[in-house]
Scaffold this motif. Structure first.
Motif, short mmCIF file in Angstrom:
data_model
loop_
_atom_site.label_atom_id
_atom_site.label_comp_id
_atom_site.label_asym_id
_atom_site.label_seq_id
_atom_site.Cartn_x
_atom_site.Cartn_y
_atom_site.Cartn_z
N PRO B 89 31.87 40.57 36.90
CA PRO B 89 30.53 40.28 36.39
C PRO B 89 30.26 38.77 36.34
CG PRO B 89 31.99 40.79 34.56
CD PRO B 89 32.81 40.91 35.83
N TRP B 90 29.02 38.49 36.17
CA TRP B 90 28.54 37.11 36.08
C TRP B 90 27.53 37.06 34.95
CZ3 TRP B 90 27.19 33.46 40.57
CH2 TRP B 90 26.16 32.58 40.22
N SER B 91 27.69 36.07 34.08
CA SER B 91 26.72 35.88 33.02
C SER B 91 26.18 34.46 33.09
CB SER B 91 27.38 36.10 31.65
OG SER B 91 26.54 35.67 30.61
N ASN B 92 24.88 34.32 32.99
CA ASN B 92 24.28 32.99 32.97
C ASN B 92 24.76 32.20 31.75
OD1 ASN B 92 22.91 33.58 35.28
ND2 ASN B 92 20.95 33.95 34.29
N ASN B 93 25.23 32.90 30.72
CA ASN B 93 25.72 32.23 29.52
C ASN B 93 27.12 31.65 29.71
OD1 ASN B 93 23.38 33.01 28.16
ND2 ASN B 93 24.32 34.95 27.51
N ALA B 94 27.77 32.06 30.80
CA ALA B 94 29.18 31.69 30.98
C ALA B 94 29.39 30.90 32.27
CB ALA B 94 30.05 32.94 30.99
N GLY B 95 28.35 30.24 32.76
CA GLY B 95 28.53 29.41 33.94
C GLY B 95 28.23 30.14 35.22
N ASN B 96 28.23 29.40 36.32
CA ASN B 96 27.85 29.94 37.61
C ASN B 96 29.07 30.48 38.35
OD1 ASN B 96 25.04 29.16 37.43
ND2 ASN B 96 25.80 27.08 37.57
N MET B 97 29.65 31.54 37.82
CA MET B 97 30.88 32.05 38.43
C MET B 97 31.03 33.54 38.18
SD MET B 97 33.32 30.60 35.42
CE MET B 97 32.25 29.20 35.14
N LEU B 98 31.75 34.18 39.08
CA LEU B 98 32.19 35.55 38.84
C LEU B 98 33.46 35.48 37.99
CD1 LEU B 98 31.81 37.10 42.41
CD2 LEU B 98 30.32 37.48 40.45
N THR B 99 33.57 36.40 37.04
CA THR B 99 34.80 36.53 36.26
C THR B 99 35.47 37.84 36.66
OG1 THR B 99 33.85 35.33 34.39
CG2 THR B 99 35.79 36.68 33.96
N PHE B 100 36.68 37.73 37.17
CA PHE B 100 37.35 38.91 37.70
C PHE B 100 38.20 39.60 36.64
CE2 PHE B 100 36.81 39.09 42.32
CZ PHE B 100 36.15 37.90 42.54
N GLY B 101 38.18 40.93 36.71
CA GLY B 101 39.12 41.71 35.92
C GLY B 101 40.47 41.73 36.60
N GLY B 102 41.43 42.39 35.97
CA GLY B 102 42.77 42.46 36.52
C GLY B 102 42.91 43.43 37.68
N GLY B 103 41.88 44.24 37.90
CA GLY B 103 41.91 45.14 39.03
C GLY B 103 42.52 46.49 38.73
N THR B 104 42.17 47.47 39.55
CA THR B 104 42.81 48.79 39.55
C THR B 104 43.49 48.95 40.89
OG1 THR B 104 41.27 49.87 38.02
CG2 THR B 104 42.44 51.29 39.58
N ARG B 105 44.80 49.15 40.87
CA ARG B 105 45.55 49.34 42.11
C ARG B 105 45.58 50.82 42.44
NH1 ARG B 105 48.82 46.19 44.97
NH2 ARG B 105 48.74 44.61 43.33
N LEU B 106 44.96 51.18 43.55
CA LEU B 106 44.83 52.58 43.96
C LEU B 106 45.72 52.86 45.16
CD1 LEU B 106 43.41 55.38 43.94
CD2 LEU B 106 41.66 54.37 45.42
N MET B 107 46.46 53.95 45.06
CA MET B 107 47.23 54.43 46.20
C MET B 107 46.81 55.86 46.48
SD MET B 107 51.33 54.94 46.76
CE MET B 107 51.68 53.21 46.61
N VAL B 108 46.36 56.11 47.70
CA VAL B 108 45.97 57.45 48.10
C VAL B 108 47.04 57.98 49.05
CG1 VAL B 108 44.22 58.91 49.18
CG2 VAL B 108 43.54 56.87 47.88
N LYS B 109 47.65 59.09 48.67
CA LYS B 109 48.72 59.66 49.48
C LYS B 109 48.20 60.75 50.39
CE LYS B 109 52.54 58.72 46.33
NZ LYS B 109 53.71 59.31 45.61
N PRO B 110 48.73 60.81 51.61
CA PRO B 110 48.26 61.85 52.55
C PRO B 110 48.77 63.23 52.16
CG PRO B 110 50.03 60.54 53.53
CD PRO B 110 49.70 59.89 52.22
#
Lengths: 111, 110
Positions: B89-110
């Motif tokens: 997300p990006w908030s105008n209150n928090a500067g001109n930047m995207l703030t990244f979360g830690g991510g979700t690591r997805l593995m799809v098995k065949p």
């Protein structure tokens, strides 16, 4: 339309050396951003250019990092001298206004 | 600055299964993007979604800005969906930047 490009894709240097990373944004995008991800951490903002002007450099870690965007086109990020903790992936992104588009990143390893 | 939390941190699916990834953020936001980082490290834009719902093929996303969360739905998952999904997300209150979360690591098995 070509995407954001970054050069080099990988760089391995020794502590104390200098490295310069380059980013070519999407043509016509006035906004250019640098981010980085160091080992085990989240992707973090470094700085933001609007054309050739630094809009926000609050994320730059220290004065060993110098970013330029002469002429408002491509940008360079120089690390001098490099330290071990600078290792990570450096991403560049560009934006016409809101949505940001990322380059493939430069993986920097400092030994 | 904004705090971003993504859940779950890791997810393993069987090919064909559906999933929902969640992103919570601590402040009101003006923009929000979802990315897929493929095995080669490239960040691929999935959605630019500051509010509302969007769909693109098997993927859809919903952002409820007033309740400070966004959801990414993956239906009929494929092995090529594997990788890390980031909310930023990006908030105008928090500067001109995207703030990244830690991510979700997805593995799809065949």
């Amino acid at each position: 339309e070509a995407g954001v490009t970054q050069f080099p894709s990988h760089s391995v240097i020794e502590k104390g050396q200098t490295v310069t990373l380059r980013c070519d944004p999407i043509s016509g995008h006035d906004n250019l951003y640098w981010y980085r991800r160091v080992m085990g951490k989240e992707i973090k903002f470094l700085l933001h250019f609007v054309k050739e002007s630094k809009q926000d450099e609050s994320g730059m870690p220290n004065n060993r990092f110098l970013a330029e965007r002469t002429g408002g086109t491509y940008s360079t990020l120089k690390v001098q001298p490099a330290e071990l903790e600078d290792s990570g992936v450096y991403f560049c992104a560009s934006s016409p206004k809101n949505e940001q588009f990322f380059g493939p990143g430069t993986r920097l390893t400092v030994l | 600055g904004i705090q971003v939390e993504q859940s779950p941190p890791d997810l393993i699916l069987q090919e064909g299964a559906n999933s929902t990834l969640r992103c919570n953020f601590s402040d009101s936001v003006n923009n929000l993007q979802w990315f897929h980082q493929n095995p080669w490290g490239q960040l691929i834009n999935l959605f630019y979604i500051p509010s509302g719902t969007k769909q693109n093929g098997r993927l859809s996303a919903t952002t409820v800005a007033t309740e400070r969360y966004s959801l990414l739905y993956i239906s009929s998952s494929q092995t090529t969906d594997s990788g890390v999904y980031f909310c930023a997300p990006w908030s105008n209150n928090a500067g001109n930047m995207l703030t990244f979360g830690g991510g979700t690591r997805l593995m799809v098995k065949p």
